[in-house]
Design a protein around this motif. Structure first.
Motif, PDB file in Angstrom:
ATOM      1  N   THR A   1      10.145  -2.380  -0.085  1.00 46.38           N
ATOM      2  CA  THR A   1      11.384  -1.795  -0.616  1.00 46.38           C
ATOM      3  C   THR A   1      11.466  -0.285  -0.413  1.00 46.38           C
ATOM      4  O   THR A   1      12.461   0.332  -0.813  1.00 46.38           O
ATOM      5  N   THR A   2      10.442   0.340   0.165  1.00 40.25           N
ATOM      6  CA  THR A   2      10.446   1.797   0.319  1.00 40.25           C
ATOM      7  C   THR A   2      11.105   2.215   1.631  1.00 40.25           C
ATOM      8  O   THR A   2      11.151   1.442   2.590  1.00 40.25           O
ATOM      9  N   TRP A   3      11.577   3.443   1.679  1.00 33.07           N
ATOM     10  CA  TRP A   3      12.328   3.909   2.856  1.00 33.07           C
ATOM     11  C   TRP A   3      11.465   3.946   4.111  1.00 33.07           C
ATOM     12  O   TRP A   3      11.965   3.751   5.223  1.00 33.07           O
ATOM     13  N   ASN A   4      10.158   4.215   3.951  1.00 38.78           N
ATOM     14  CA  ASN A   4       9.285   4.329   5.125  1.00 38.78           C
ATOM     15  C   ASN A   4       8.298   3.174   5.254  1.00 38.78           C
ATOM     16  O   ASN A   4       7.381   3.214   6.070  1.00 38.78           O
ATOM     17  N   LYS A   5       8.489   2.137   4.415  1.00 35.74           N
ATOM     18  CA  LYS A   5       7.634   0.939   4.432  1.00 35.74           C
ATOM     19  C   LYS A   5       6.167   1.270   4.157  1.00 35.74           C
ATOM     20  O   LYS A   5       5.251   0.602   4.649  1.00 35.74           O
ATOM     21  N   GLN A   6       5.953   2.318   3.344  1.00 35.81           N
ATOM     22  CA  GLN A   6       4.614   2.669   2.869  1.00 35.81           C
ATOM     23  C   GLN A   6       4.620   2.657   1.347  1.00 35.81           C
ATOM     24  O   GLN A   6       5.679   2.738   0.723  1.00 35.81           O
ATOM     25  N   GLU A   7       3.434   2.576   0.748  1.00 33.29           N
ATOM     26  CA  GLU A   7       3.321   2.594  -0.713  1.00 33.29           C
ATOM     27  C   GLU A   7       1.950   3.121  -1.117  1.00 33.29           C
ATOM     28  O   GLU A   7       1.000   3.139  -0.327  1.00 33.29           O
ATOM     29  N   TRP A   8       1.844   3.524  -2.380  1.00 36.93           N
ATOM     30  CA  TRP A   8       0.570   3.998  -2.922  1.00 36.93           C
ATOM     31  C   TRP A   8      -0.396   2.843  -3.233  1.00 36.93           C
ATOM     32  O   TRP A   8      -1.587   3.061  -3.369  1.00 36.93           O
ATOM     33  N   GLN A   9       0.113   1.638  -3.427  1.00 37.72           N
ATOM     34  CA  GLN A   9      -0.694   0.485  -3.849  1.00 37.72           C
ATOM     35  C   GLN A   9      -1.436   0.774  -5.158  1.00 37.72           C
ATOM     36  O   GLN A   9      -2.601   0.424  -5.354  1.00 37.72           O
ATOM     37  N   VAL A  10      -0.734   1.425  -6.073  1.00 31.96           N
ATOM     38  CA  VAL A  10      -1.338   1.780  -7.354  1.00 31.96           C
ATOM     39  C   VAL A  10      -1.802   0.529  -8.098  1.00 31.96           C
ATOM     40  O   VAL A  10      -2.868   0.522  -8.733  1.00 31.96           O
ATOM     41  N   ASP A  11      -0.999  -0.536  -8.032  1.00 31.01           N
ATOM     42  CA  ASP A  11      -1.358  -1.772  -8.724  1.00 31.01           C
ATOM     43  C   ASP A  11      -2.690  -2.331  -8.227  1.00 31.01           C
ATOM     44  O   ASP A  11      -3.542  -2.731  -9.028  1.00 31.01           O
TER      45      ASP A  11
END
Length: 308
Positions: free
Chosen positions: A79-89
């Motif tokens: 769902t992010t604009w750059n298809k990256q995430e922090w993976q905090v979960d």
């Protein structure tokens, strides 16, 4: 009198209706998210606030709380604009399972892209600039369609401290004291995290500032903003006996501009009485300015802040 009471009742009910949570579950993240869409505020433009809960969340025990900026970038790359995430979960779940950190829930405050810079730019540091330098910065910002006369970071922090935090502490089983409350972000989110622990040391005892955007806007010759940030820190960094602060930076893309300020940060931390026990400023050679880079190292500030 009756009309006044009725009006007050209707107002309270309307506000309660606005603060409604929607449970979000997805195969793309662990645990679940309780989302308040367009969280109402007297201080900032409404935006979504996500409260991430681990899979085994129980109201029978207490949780520390991590407040994070750019909330839409934390949990789901689809769902992010750059298809990256922090993976905090993933990282929090793994660290808790390994008994490396205490139980934590994460509050992700979404940004609004068009005003993100204004929400996250530390107001009191900007105000330290001499009039001529301030006017010069304002003109430079106009070139990128940014109006620095509308910096709103003081109100953004009030939003978190006076509106979001009381709601979270009421709705969830949290430790509400500063010792169990932290704030974290990257880039401009790193700046506002530094600002948060300085402005509200009685609320946040820990801050993690990844790839902190010391240049304020962009890297230009004789940029006055880094020194303004450092002057502010010299005046306002909290008591090292009761607080922890983490900084880091990479060496590629935008992070390359931060490397030259490494010694300034280290010097200020030392002057203010911080040691390796309660402060870090780490260099990650070859890493760039992206969620992919921050994801690979967030276990370090998480263990630093919440480690057992």
């Amino acid at each position: 009198m009756y009309k006044k009471i009725l009006f007050l009742f209707i107002s309270v009910c309307s506000f309660a209706q606005e603060i409604m949570m929607k449970e979000i579950k997805s195969e793309h993240f662990l645990g679940k998210i309780q989302r308040v869409e367009n969280f109402p505020s007297n201080y900032v433009k409404p935006r979504n606030v996500d409260v991430w809960l681990p899979e085994n969340y129980s109201p029978e025990k207490k949780y520390s709380v991590l407040y994070m900026h750019d909330g839409q970038m934390l949990f789901d790359a689809t769902t992010t604009w750059n298809k990256q995430e922090w993976q905090v979960d993933d990282v929090v779940t793994k660290l808790v399972a390994e008994n490396k950190i205490e139980d934590v829930i994460v509050v992700g405050v979404w940004n609004i892209p068009t005003i993100r810079h204004l929400d996250l730019f530390p107001q009191k540091a900007f105000d330290l600039l001499p009039k001529q330098e301030k006017e010069k910065m304002i003109e430079q910002a106009k070139a990128i369609n940014l109006d620095l006369t509308k910096i709103n970071s003081d109100n953004y922090l009030k939003f978190i401290v006076e509106e979001v935090k009381p709601f979270v502490d009421k709705q969830f089983s949290t430790y509400s004291d500063a010792a169990h409350t932290a704030v974290m972000g990257s880039s401009m989110g790193g700046l506002i995290s530094m600002y948060a622990i300085c402005e509200y040391p009685e609320i946040f005892s820990k801050a993690a500032c990844l790839s902190t955007h010391w240049i304020g806007l962009k890297d230009v010759e004789n940029n006055p903003m880094p020194n303004a940030f450092f002057t502010y820190m010299q005046k306002k960094l909290p008591n090292p006996d009761t607080h922890k602060i983490y900084f880091d930076f990479g060496t590629e893309t935008l992070d390359a501009f931060y490397v030259k300020y490494e010694d300034n940060v280290n010097q200020i931390l030392a002057e203010k009485g911080f040691t390796e026990k309660n402060a870090k400023n780490l260099k990650f050679e070859g890493t760039d300015h992206s969620e992919n880079s921050w994801q690979k190292r967030i276990h370090i500030p998480l263990e630093f802040m919440f480690g057992k």
